[in-house]
Design a protein around this motif. Sequence first.
Motif, PDB file in Angstrom:
ATOM      1  N   ASP A 145      14.945  -0.987   4.992  1.00 13.22           N
ATOM      2  CA  ASP A 145      14.956  -2.337   5.553  1.00 13.22           C
ATOM      3  C   ASP A 145      13.541  -2.921   5.636  1.00 13.22           C
ATOM      4  O   ASP A 145      13.361  -4.136   5.587  1.00 13.22           O
ATOM      5  CB  ASP A 145      15.590  -2.331   6.947  1.00 13.22           C
ATOM      6  CG  ASP A 145      17.093  -2.058   6.900  1.00 13.22           C
ATOM      7  OD1 ASP A 145      17.678  -2.164   5.801  1.00 13.22           O
ATOM      8  OD2 ASP A 145      17.669  -1.726   7.956  1.00 13.22           O
ATOM      9  N   ALA A 146      12.548  -2.032   5.784  1.00 14.26           N
ATOM     10  CA  ALA A 146      11.156  -2.476   5.865  1.00 14.26           C
ATOM     11  C   ALA A 146      10.556  -2.727   4.488  1.00 14.26           C
ATOM     12  O   ALA A 146       9.403  -3.162   4.379  1.00 14.26           O
ATOM     13  CB  ALA A 146      10.324  -1.448   6.616  1.00 14.26           C
ATOM     14  N   GLY A 147      11.316  -2.432   3.449  1.00 10.54           N
ATOM     15  CA  GLY A 147      10.849  -2.692   2.093  1.00 10.54           C
ATOM     16  C   GLY A 147      10.227  -1.512   1.392  1.00 10.54           C
ATOM     17  O   GLY A 147       9.673  -1.655   0.296  1.00 10.54           O
ATOM     18  N   ALA A 148      10.312  -0.319   1.995  1.00  9.64           N
ATOM     19  CA  ALA A 148       9.738   0.870   1.366  1.00  9.64           C
ATOM     20  C   ALA A 148      10.645   1.371   0.243  1.00  9.64           C
ATOM     21  O   ALA A 148      11.869   1.231   0.302  1.00  9.64           O
ATOM     22  CB  ALA A 148       9.530   1.976   2.399  1.00  9.64           C
ATOM     23  N   ARG A 149      10.037   1.965  -0.761  1.00  5.72           N
ATOM     24  CA  ARG A 149      10.782   2.574  -1.858  1.00  5.72           C
ATOM     25  C   ARG A 149      11.045   4.038  -1.513  1.00  5.72           C
ATOM     26  O   ARG A 149      10.119   4.822  -1.336  1.00  5.72           O
ATOM     27  CB  ARG A 149       9.988   2.471  -3.161  1.00  5.72           C
ATOM     28  CG  ARG A 149      10.651   3.141  -4.353  1.00  5.72           C
ATOM     29  CD  ARG A 149       9.756   3.048  -5.566  1.00  5.72           C
ATOM     30  NE  ARG A 149       9.813   1.731  -6.178  1.00  5.72           N
ATOM     31  CZ  ARG A 149       8.797   1.149  -6.793  1.00  5.72           C
ATOM     32  NH1 ARG A 149       7.617   1.744  -6.842  1.00  5.72           N
ATOM     33  NH2 ARG A 149       8.930  -0.050  -7.334  1.00  5.72           N
TER      34      ARG A 149
ATOM     35  N   ALA B 242       0.815  -1.204   0.000  1.00  5.01           N
ATOM     36  CA  ALA B 242       0.000   0.000   0.000  1.00  5.01           C
ATOM     37  C   ALA B 242       0.853   1.261   0.000  1.00  5.01           C
ATOM     38  O   ALA B 242       0.390   2.323  -0.389  1.00  5.01           O
ATOM     39  CB  ALA B 242      -0.937   0.003   1.204  1.00  5.01           C
ATOM     40  N   LEU B 243       2.102   1.178   0.454  1.00  5.55           N
ATOM     41  CA  LEU B 243       3.009   2.321   0.451  1.00  5.55           C
ATOM     42  C   LEU B 243       3.872   2.227  -0.806  1.00  5.55           C
ATOM     43  O   LEU B 243       4.812   1.449  -0.867  1.00  5.55           O
ATOM     44  CB  LEU B 243       3.887   2.309   1.706  1.00  5.55           C
ATOM     45  CG  LEU B 243       4.858   3.476   1.861  1.00  5.55           C
ATOM     46  CD1 LEU B 243       4.117   4.806   1.920  1.00  5.55           C
ATOM     47  CD2 LEU B 243       5.723   3.296   3.102  1.00  5.55           C
ATOM     48  N   HIS B 244       3.534   3.039  -1.796  1.00  5.94           N
ATOM     49  CA  HIS B 244       4.242   2.947  -3.073  1.00  5.94           C
ATOM     50  C   HIS B 244       5.615   3.595  -3.031  1.00  5.94           C
ATOM     51  O   HIS B 244       6.570   3.076  -3.588  1.00  5.94           O
ATOM     52  CB  HIS B 244       3.391   3.581  -4.183  1.00  5.94           C
ATOM     53  CG  HIS B 244       2.244   2.728  -4.595  1.00  5.94           C
ATOM     54  ND1 HIS B 244       1.309   3.118  -5.536  1.00  5.94           N
ATOM     55  CD2 HIS B 244       1.858   1.481  -4.193  1.00  5.94           C
ATOM     56  CE1 HIS B 244       0.412   2.162  -5.693  1.00  5.94           C
ATOM     57  NE2 HIS B 244       0.723   1.167  -4.897  1.00  5.94           N
TER      58      HIS B 244
ATOM     59  N   ASP C  15      16.152   4.575  -3.828  1.00  4.54           N
ATOM     60  CA  ASP C  15      15.732   3.654  -4.883  1.00  4.54           C
ATOM     61  C   ASP C  15      15.351   4.368  -6.174  1.00  4.54           C
ATOM     62  O   ASP C  15      15.015   3.720  -7.172  1.00  4.54           O
ATOM     63  CB  ASP C  15      14.529   2.844  -4.410  1.00  4.54           C
ATOM     64  CG  ASP C  15      14.822   2.100  -3.128  1.00  4.54           C
ATOM     65  OD1 ASP C  15      15.662   1.183  -3.162  1.00  4.54           O
ATOM     66  OD2 ASP C  15      14.222   2.433  -2.080  1.00  4.54           O
ATOM     67  N   GLY C  16      15.367   5.688  -6.139  1.00  2.00           N
ATOM     68  CA  GLY C  16      14.983   6.471  -7.304  1.00  2.00           C
ATOM     69  C   GLY C  16      14.860   7.927  -6.920  1.00  2.00           C
ATOM     70  O   GLY C  16      15.384   8.359  -5.887  1.00  2.00           O
TER      71      GLY C  16
END
Length: 268
Positions: free
Chosen positions: A94-98, A65-67, A129-130
Motif C-alpha cells: 500500500d505504501a508503494g514498495a515492490r 530509494a527503496l527498490h 510484485d515479483g
Amino acid sequence: MSYLTTSLGAGTAVTGAAPLGVGVPGFAHPLLAPAEWAELLRLARGLACTGAARRAPGPRGGAAALHWVVLNVARGPGVRPDPYCLPAAAQLRDAGARLLGHLDLGHGARPFGELVSDAHRFLEWYKVDGFYLDRCPTDRTLLSETRRLTTTLRALKDGAHLVTGHGRHPYPGYAEVADQLVTFAGRWSDYRWSQVAEWTAEYPARRFCHLVHGVPGSHLEEALRIARWQGAGTVYFTDRADHGGSAWESLPGYWDTFVSRIGPGVSE
C-alpha cells in the motif's frame, strides 16, 4: 585499489551516473523483527531520517530509494498464509514498495515444479510484485533451465520484477533473463578488493545489485564509492556478521546514516 577487471572505454563508465537505491534481501519474521519492518514502512512512505528519536517527511518521491524488499516467510512462502506476514506485506504494498517472493533455486538443484508451486503461493497469499531467485546458478550450462523458470514466472505475473541472486558474476547470458542481477553478496573484506566483470559495462547501473555484510561504519562511504564505481544501482550494506545467512535479518547499526546517503528521495 582496483575495482575493474579491465579499464572501461570512453563513454562506458557509469560512475555516479545514477543514484543508488536500497534492496533489502530479507529481514527476520515480522514477529521477531518489528522494528525492522517498521523502518521499511517508513522508508517506503518516503520518510527521511532525522536522527534516532525523530522522523520527518521526506521530499516528494522518497519511496524511490527503496527498490525492493524480499519476503521470506519460511524459506519460501510457507505451507499456509502467515498471520503476521500478511499485514506486513499489505502495508508495504500500500505504501508503494515492490515486494519480492523468495525462491531458493539451490544453485539449480530444486525441481522446477516446486519453484512454480512456491511462486503461486506467494502470488495468491501475499500479492508479490515479483521474485528474488536466491542461489541462482551462474554456469552457462544451467542458463536454459533458469530461462525456462523466469519465462514461467513472467507468465504467472504480468510485469513481474525478477532479481537473480547469484552472489558473483554469472555467465553474461543471465543478464537477458532477469531485471536485475546480484553480482556480489558477501563479506566486506572481499568486497573492498573486488573487481567487476567487463561485460557489465554494457548495461545500466539499475541492472546490478551488491549485498555486503560486515561493513564497519567507518568504511560505509568507501563501500558506497565502490558500488558506484562498479556500476551497481541497488545496494544493501550492514555491519552485521554472517552466521548462517543471518546478516540480513536485522537493521545495521548505522541504518539512519546508510539510508540518508541513498538516492534523491531520502536525505538528511
